[in-house]
Write an enzyme that holds these catalytic residues in place. Structure first.
Site, mmCIF file in Angstrom:
data_model
loop_
_atom_site.group_PDB
_atom_site.id
_atom_site.type_symbol
_atom_site.label_atom_id
_atom_site.label_comp_id
_atom_site.label_asym_id
_atom_site.label_seq_id
_atom_site.Cartn_x
_atom_site.Cartn_y
_atom_site.Cartn_z
ATOM 1 N N ARG A 188 -14.826 -6.479 0.054
ATOM 2 C CA ARG A 188 -14.225 -6.030 1.210
ATOM 3 C C ARG A 188 -13.442 -4.608 1.063
ATOM 4 N NH1 ARG A 188 -8.502 -4.604 2.751
ATOM 5 N NH2 ARG A 188 -8.237 -5.326 4.949
ATOM 6 N N THR A 215 0.764 -1.120 -0.025
ATOM 7 C CA THR A 215 0.066 0.048 -0.105
ATOM 8 C C THR A 215 0.868 1.247 -0.297
ATOM 9 O OG1 THR A 215 -1.732 -1.039 1.172
ATOM 10 C CG2 THR A 215 -1.610 1.083 1.626
ATOM 11 N N ASP A 218 -9.147 -0.196 5.608
ATOM 12 C CA ASP A 218 -8.713 1.134 6.327
ATOM 13 C C ASP A 218 -8.443 2.241 5.066
ATOM 14 O OD1 ASP A 218 -6.497 -0.411 5.981
ATOM 15 O OD2 ASP A 218 -5.436 1.301 7.288
HETATM 16 N N1 ASP Z 1 -4.315 -1.461 4.976
HETATM 17 C C1 ASP Z 1 -4.401 -1.842 3.586
HETATM 18 C C2 ASP Z 1 -5.877 -2.872 3.663
HETATM 19 O O1 ASP Z 1 -6.053 -3.321 4.761
HETATM 20 C C3 ASP Z 1 -3.313 -2.805 3.305
HETATM 21 C C4 ASP Z 1 -2.071 -2.382 3.530
HETATM 22 O O2 ASP Z 1 -1.735 -1.382 4.017
HETATM 23 O O3 ASP Z 1 -1.096 -2.911 3.250
HETATM 24 O O4 ASP Z 1 -6.596 -2.512 2.824
#
Ligand code: ASP
Length: 331
Positions: A208, A180, A211
């Protein structure tokens, strides 16, 4: 607060969870090069007197376009073999925000999030509606195949095999939600902004949403604090992590580093989650806590030199960083 003397700062991340034995020298080189470019392009905006929002959007566009990150091109695959992208941006000065979730045809979701903030009466749009909005503001759509990379496809195949064998996902802390991208910036006017963009988690189902696009959970900025998180999103949602850090800073006067560490290294792990965050306050203090083996991270400040680090034992230069010249001492 005097606005004249603020030294601009930009901090970025490319995801928490990296482990050294999964890295190859060419991948590491490519990641460091992309992080450096994102810092330079974002910082050029700040140096030119542009807003923190401009710097965040520009740095994140570079990372979305790079296939090594789980955002834009190179996003992870859903259980059904699709790429569903989430992004959010927030302006700390005005508290305006924009977000998109589950888009499949928007090349740069962070730019669409910004368009939602600036050109719609809403804060968050999802799926086909968000794409219709993108078209209505003249943002070109791409074929969904644009986002595909072989590496991400193979990660999905591995996860599907583990599903079929009813094995626990051994890599749930790492490859599944790794890559991310996020950015926080402080501009010469003393204004903060935050943004985050992601493909979410490999093998995610049922629409889904994590956050990253949820204001307050993975992304938040106000006049004194800006945060972008990365990690196991369900836990960031339940702790409202980014907002929690900023409330500690701006309401409870907790120093930034302590506030960020309390949420990322205490609250989230105590619930069983993991990840990291980048945080920046209005005085230019930086904090980059994470509880995974590594986190792609970088920052650039008064001297204009990009600092990039990957591993946990690698000095990212933030520990002894003096407060930027002309800034106000931290409470
Ligand atoms: N937080 C992100 C999610 O759960 C994934 C990530 O930060 O790698 O979609």
């Amino acid at each position: 607060m005097s606005q004249a003397a603020v030294a601009p700062v930009l901090v970025i991340h490319g995801g928490a969870g990296v482990i050294r034995h999964d890295m190859t020298p060419p991948k590491e080189k490519a990641v460091r090069a992309a992080m450096t470019q994102a810092l330079q392009e974002g910082y050029a905006k700040l140096k030119a007197g542009k807003s923190a929002l401009d710097a965040v959007a520009s740095a994140l566009t570079v990372l979305e376009d790079d296939p090594n990150f789980n955002a834009g091109k190179g996003a992870v695959f859903t259980h059904d073999g699709k790429n569903e992208l989430d992004a959010a941006i927030m302006d700390g000065y005005t508290l305006r925000a924009g977000a998109v979730a589950g888009v499949q045809r928007v090349k740069n979701p962070i730019l669409l999030a910004r368009a939602v903030m600036e050109q719609s009466p809403h804060v968050m749009l999802s799926g086909a509606g968000a794409e219709a909005f993108a078209q209505s503001v003249g943002m070109p759509l791409v074929d969904p195949s644009y986002f595909r990379t072989e590496e991400r496809w193979q990660q999905l195949q591995k996860a599907l095999k583990e599903d079929a064998a009813k094995q626990p996902h051994a890599d749930v802390e790492t490859a599944k939600h790794f890559g991310t991208v996020g950015a926080v910036a402080l501009d010469a006017q003393g204004h903060l902004a935050a943004g985050t963009s992601t493909g979410g988690m490999t093998d995610k189902r049922w629409g889904r949403i994590g956050d990253s696009p949820v204001i307050g959970a993975g992304t938040y900025a106000n006049s004194g604090c800006a945060v972008s998180g990365t990690g196991w999103g369900e836990f960031y949602l339940r702790t409202v992590a980014a907002h929690e850090i900023c409330m500690k800073v701006t309401q409870m006067r907790v120093p930034l580093k302590r506030a960020a560490a309390e949420v990322i290294n205490q609250e989230i792990p105590s619930m069983g989650g993991n990840g990291g965050a980048i945080a920046l306050d209005a005085q230019g203090h930086i904090s980059i806590p994470f509880n995974t083996d590594g986190m792609y991270r970088g920052w650039i400040g008064a001297d204009g030199v990009p600092h990039v680090a990957i591993y946990g034992d690698e000095d990212d230069g933030t520990a002894e960083m003096p407060a930027p010249a002309g800034s106000i001492a931290q409470p």
